[in-house]
Design a protein around this motif. Structure first.
Motif, PDB file in Angstrom:
ATOM      1  N   PRO A 100       0.823  -1.213   0.000  1.00 22.89           N
ATOM      2  CA  PRO A 100       0.000   0.000   0.000  1.00 22.89           C
ATOM      3  C   PRO A 100       0.855   1.259   0.000  1.00 22.89           C
ATOM      4  N   ASP A 131      -8.429   1.535   0.361  1.00 23.24           N
ATOM      5  CA  ASP A 131      -7.104   0.949   0.592  1.00 23.24           C
ATOM      6  C   ASP A 131      -7.224  -0.240   1.536  1.00 23.24           C
ATOM      7  N   HIS A 183      -4.903   0.207  -4.338  1.00 24.16           N
ATOM      8  CA  HIS A 183      -5.855   1.281  -4.056  1.00 24.16           C
ATOM      9  C   HIS A 183      -6.704   1.552  -5.289  1.00 24.16           C
TER      10      HIS A 183
END
Length: 283
Positions: A100, A131, A183
């Motif tokens: 991430p 996310d 994301h």
């Protein structure tokens, strides 16, 4: 409320009046200080053009504090050549590093594009950032559920977008929806706005370029955008505010690999307007 004041440094040049898109700054005679159009303060779109047009910095806007303005540093502008190269090097990324991106980095990119133009300077574009694997899985399932509804209904949309094939690929475990990106970022705007879809699309386009310049990568997420447009519950499930709709969606993350070449693209057709010229060839 007095919309603006001018200090003694005002030269009466009239540039502030010429810059106001709403014609709220009036100059009765050349050389005289400007005056506000009485009773029309609510029509100010707070663009700040009147303030920045003043060469002596004598124009003070009641709704825009002087310390909120940032000086332009022209030496930091990219050269035409470097900007051209950045724009040409932009690629739609479909292979991502699963790690991430820190939320602060995402917020910094969104902050950098907050000056993207909007119709009437309404600035009503907002963002939903998805996310984390669990949240991405949930968002992916929202899109797959919508695809299932379209396929089951044998809708014209399902045929046009080849949704049955996407459903089969997903059933085989292939992530054709989010491409394993860590994301997805959705730009939303009020449904009853002046130009909501255009505003959100411009904002997302700026965000994609900013991501490229910062070493990240993005890709327009067509399946999610189609789902947002066709199935309002998807908007609500993603947390898009009531009265808003998601109009643009970007997959976002670090690219899994770095490409080293720019593929060729043809020059688009360009025509320069000539009054009286026929627009249809052969007539």
């Amino acid at each position: 409320m007095e919309l603006f004041t001018v200090t003694d440094g005002c030269t009466g040049c009239g540039l502030c009046a010429a810059a106001c898109p709403a014609s709220l700054v009036r100059q009765r005679t050349p050389g005289q200080p400007p005056q506000a159009l009485a009773g029309r303060e609510a029509h100010c779109i707070r663009c700040g053009h009147c303030v920045i047009a003043c060469p002596t910095k004598s124009f003070v806007h009641a709704l825009l504090p002087p310390d909120s303005f940032e000086p332009i540093r022209r030496k930091e502008f990219p050269s035409p050549g470097s900007l051209r190269h950045l724009l040409m090097a932009r690629r739609s990324c479909r292979t991502y590093n699963p790690a991430p991106v820190p939320r602060d980095d995402i917020l910094a990119l969104i902050e950098a594009v907050r000056h993207a133009p909007t119709g009437h300077n309404m600035r009503q574009v907002g963002y939903v950032v998805v996310d984390g694997p669990e949240r991405m899985d949930a968002a992916r399932q929202l899109v797959l559920d919508w695809i299932g509804l379209e396929v089951a209904a044998d809708s014209p949309r399902a045929a046009r977008l080849h949704l049955a094939g996407a459903a089969r690929a997903a059933a085989r475990g292939k992530d054709v929806i989010f491409r394993h990106a860590p994301h997805v970022i959705v730009a939303h705007a009020p449904i009853d706005g002046i130009s909501p879809e255009i505003d959100a699309t411009i904002a997302a386009s700026w965000l994609e370029i900013a991501a490229m310049a910062s070493g990240y990568a993005a890709c327009w997420c067509g399946y999610l955008m189609f789902a947002l447009a066709a199935h309002p519950p998807v908007n609500a499930a993603l947390g898009i505010p009531s009265g808003h709709q998601g109009y643009a969606a970007l997959l976002f993350g670090r690219p899994a690999t770095r490409v080293a070449q720019i593929p060729p693209r043809d020059m688009p057709p360009v025509h320069f307007y000539e009054p009286g010229a026929c627009g249809n060839e052969g007539e």
